[in-house]
Each structure stands twice: as C-alpha cells, then as structure tokens.
Motif scaffolding. Sequence first.
Motif, mmCIF file in Angstrom:
data_model
loop_
_atom_site.group_PDB
_atom_site.id
_atom_site.type_symbol
_atom_site.label_atom_id
_atom_site.label_comp_id
_atom_site.label_asym_id
_atom_site.label_seq_id
_atom_site.Cartn_x
_atom_site.Cartn_y
_atom_site.Cartn_z
ATOM 1 N N GLN A 28 0.808 -1.221 0.000
ATOM 2 C CA GLN A 28 0.000 0.000 0.000
ATOM 3 C C GLN A 28 0.848 1.282 0.000
ATOM 4 O OE1 GLN A 28 -3.226 0.122 -0.527
ATOM 5 N NE2 GLN A 28 -3.510 -2.093 -0.479
ATOM 6 N N GLY A 29 2.148 1.120 -0.164
ATOM 7 C CA GLY A 29 3.002 2.297 -0.333
ATOM 8 C C GLY A 29 3.556 2.913 0.937
ATOM 9 N N TYR A 30 3.445 2.224 2.055
ATOM 10 C CA TYR A 30 4.039 2.733 3.300
ATOM 11 C C TYR A 30 5.543 2.480 3.319
ATOM 12 C CZ TYR A 30 -0.534 3.046 5.727
ATOM 13 O OH TYR A 30 -1.803 3.362 6.126
ATOM 14 N N ASP A 31 6.239 3.294 4.084
ATOM 15 C CA ASP A 31 7.608 3.005 4.480
ATOM 16 C C ASP A 31 7.442 2.100 5.710
ATOM 17 O OD1 ASP A 31 10.276 3.076 4.881
ATOM 18 O OD2 ASP A 31 10.350 5.101 5.721
ATOM 19 N N VAL A 32 8.029 0.890 5.711
ATOM 20 C CA VAL A 32 7.736 -0.089 6.771
ATOM 21 C C VAL A 32 8.988 -0.459 7.559
ATOM 22 C CG1 VAL A 32 6.641 -2.308 7.277
ATOM 23 C CG2 VAL A 32 6.017 -1.086 5.183
#
Length: 450
Positions: A28-32
């Motif tokens: 979903q495009g998060y920095d994780v």
Amino acid sequence: MSSAAKKLLVVLGAGESGTGAAVLARQQGYDVFVSDLGSIGDKYKQELDSLGIAYEEGTHTEERILAAAEVVKSPGIPSKAPMIKKLVEKAVPVISEIEFAARYTDAKMICITGSNGKSTTTMLTYHILKNAGVNVGLAGNIGKSFAKQVATESFGYYVLEISSFMLDDMYRFKADIAVLLNITPDHLDRYEYNMENYADSKFRILQNQTSDDVFIYCADDPETIAGMQRHPVKATAYPFSITNTLTSGAWLENNDLVINLNNHNSFNMSVNDLALQGKHNIYNSMASGITAKVLELRNQTIRESMSNFTGIEHRLEFVARISGIDFINDSKATNVNSTWYALESVSPSVILILGGVDKGNDYSMLKELVKTKVRAIVCLGKDTKRIHDAFEEDVDMIVNTFSAKEATQIAFHMAKKGDTVLLSPACASFDLFRNYEDRGEQFKQAVKEL
C-alpha cells in the motif's frame, strides 16, 4: 495509494500477523519497519528480505519506533508494555493487524469471539461456507495472516477468529456478522483481574455495527446477557439456546437442532447427526448454522457440512483406540473452562492428564465432573500442588509426571477397557513444551508408541 505514501508504519512483532501486516503495508506504499523484541523465524525473515522490508530482532530501537505515523502491534504484546505506553503518551495510534488490513478490503466480515469454542466455530463456519461455494478466506487467530490474504487474495468473505487481545486494538473495524459464543474467566491477568473489563473487551465485537448487521449470541450465557445490558445492540440479534425454545435463532426441539430466522425456510437436523458431539459443540454448531442461514445457504449444504466436519487438531481430537481405551488430545484446553467442556463431552470413566503453567486457576468448577467421571488424574507439569489440593478427595489416585511420554504410559497402565485417557491440561504449556501444539504432538507420538 497516495494517502500512505511513505508514511512510516512500524510493526511490532514479526510472527504470522506482523509479517502479514508488513507485506500489506509495503504493497500500500508505506515506508515499513518491523521490530521484534524476540527472535524472528527464518520463514518470516525470508519474506521480509524478499520485499526489502527493514527489520530488527532482539531489541526495540526507540527513536525509530517513536517516529512512526502508526503502529501495528502483535496481539501478544500487552498494552502495559513500556514501548506501548511511550507510543500512547506520544499519541501515536496503535492498532491490530485486523484493524489495519480491514481498510484495504471490501469483503464481508464474519467475526467469531468468545472464551471457548471460537476455533471450532470458526473452522466449522468456514467449512460450511466453502462447501457452499462461497469465495471465503479464513484468518484472525487461526490460519494465515489476514493482512497477507488481503494483499494477495481476493475473497468476498472472511471468517475471522478474534481474541479479546485483538479487539482491544480495534477501533473503526466493523463485523458484518458478529458471533459471541460465551464469556468465562480467562486471561484476567490482562484485565486487572476484573471480569467486567474482560467482558467489555469481548463486547467490542459490536462496535460500529448498524441495523444492517447481525449479532449472534448465546442466550444461556449469564455474562453475555449481563454485558448486553451495558452494550446496546444495534444489529439484528439472533440468540441460540439449548435450555429454552425460542421464536427466532437456534434452539433444541426434542432431539433436533432447529434454526429459524423470521419464520421462513427453517432448518432442522438431529443432534445425533452432528459431526461434533457434546453440549458445548451443539452451541458451536448453532452459531455456525445461524451464520449460514443469515447468508441464505441451502439447508442441504448446511446439513452435509455439519455432519462431515472433522474438527480441529488439539481440540478434543480423537487419537486412537488401544486395547479398548480411547485417547483424546485436548491440548488446546489452556484454561479450566475448556477442560470443563472436554469432561462434559466425554463419557465416563476418564483418566485425566492435567497441569502445566497455572494462570491462577480456580479448579472448583471441575469438582462435580471430576467426582462423577474421573477415576484418576495424571499431573503433567512442574507445579502440581494446586491440582493435588483441589482433587485429592475426589479421585482414587493422583500421579505426578514430567513428560508427555511418561504421562501417556502411566495413564495407559491405569486405564481399563472402555476408559478414556483425556489430555485436557487446563493450563498453559510453557513449563515443559514450546506451546500447546508441541504438547499435543508429543502426546500423540507417545500414544503411537504404546
């Protein structure tokens, strides 16, 4: 997509649920960033590595975690943990994997909670839906990570087993069909030893429900009925009962399980034909059956599924019959109430294998059943004093053992033809085993070697 763009999502705990949440967050495009105070399993490391997700094990790097826009935490981490307290002080939202994943799916949610029977009811409900051709996934406290399935599958329905620990970190999530099986004392150490706190936690299964949704509950459970006074139900409610005849919901008539929702196309089946026997399993079958009828599945399909379901591992699992003695693996019974259900569902006479890490158990509720059904108790665990104190006047013999093999062999020697050897420990397994599955596997192996 853009709303998540490069916002930092921190995942605490890298087991099945945490790794799944990280996979979905990356998609979903998060920095994780994933942080686990313990060690991370190789399978999960490989998954994180393959997606280039940063992680750490054996430590929590405070500044990285506190920089999060949001945190997904494993249900095993209590809200009293120091890192969680710091996040809350900083007003960083801390949510469960279920809450996070639900944002990214339009699937209908069938959510099952309760102190006992939730795994069985979740599996039975999934079994009925799958057999009816419903495009359905199975997740929550059981099976594969919900978040991972949201990332990689496209199911129209999910059957989710939901624990109170998960519910505590759920806020906007909504169950389309919520099932509350029962509320009995368990995990009270996480709830200030206050039964009402624990019950309120279970009732979070109702949050955000509207009149378009469904709530299925046990009319015979006093804690549930008391909780409904404090938590008004907005959804259409269907009770189930084995002591009273109802006008809508599920009940017993003569020896038939009857389900009738609003007086059309009622369902009935003899309780003798249910795959799952025992009083508690009639409740589990009623809850699953009402769910199936809400979804307007065919009676024939429901009947077939309820009669051919094979049950779940480590929960009243039939292992073998040797020299006329039945061996049953109920290692999943980690509290007194689960053991009560097990004893209630097997016929006398029983050699009961009990013990392990005792969570402050009150054994008094077992006394009557032990008196009437149990010939001898085999203690399996390091600390057995409380079991001796509770039952020494109720059974002929109590023996201490320190391995699954020893317990099984002694129980076999004590048993005679027609007896049942029941492993239903009423305690956690961590003194001698990795987990309840390990305990159950070792018991089954020991039975094979007899």
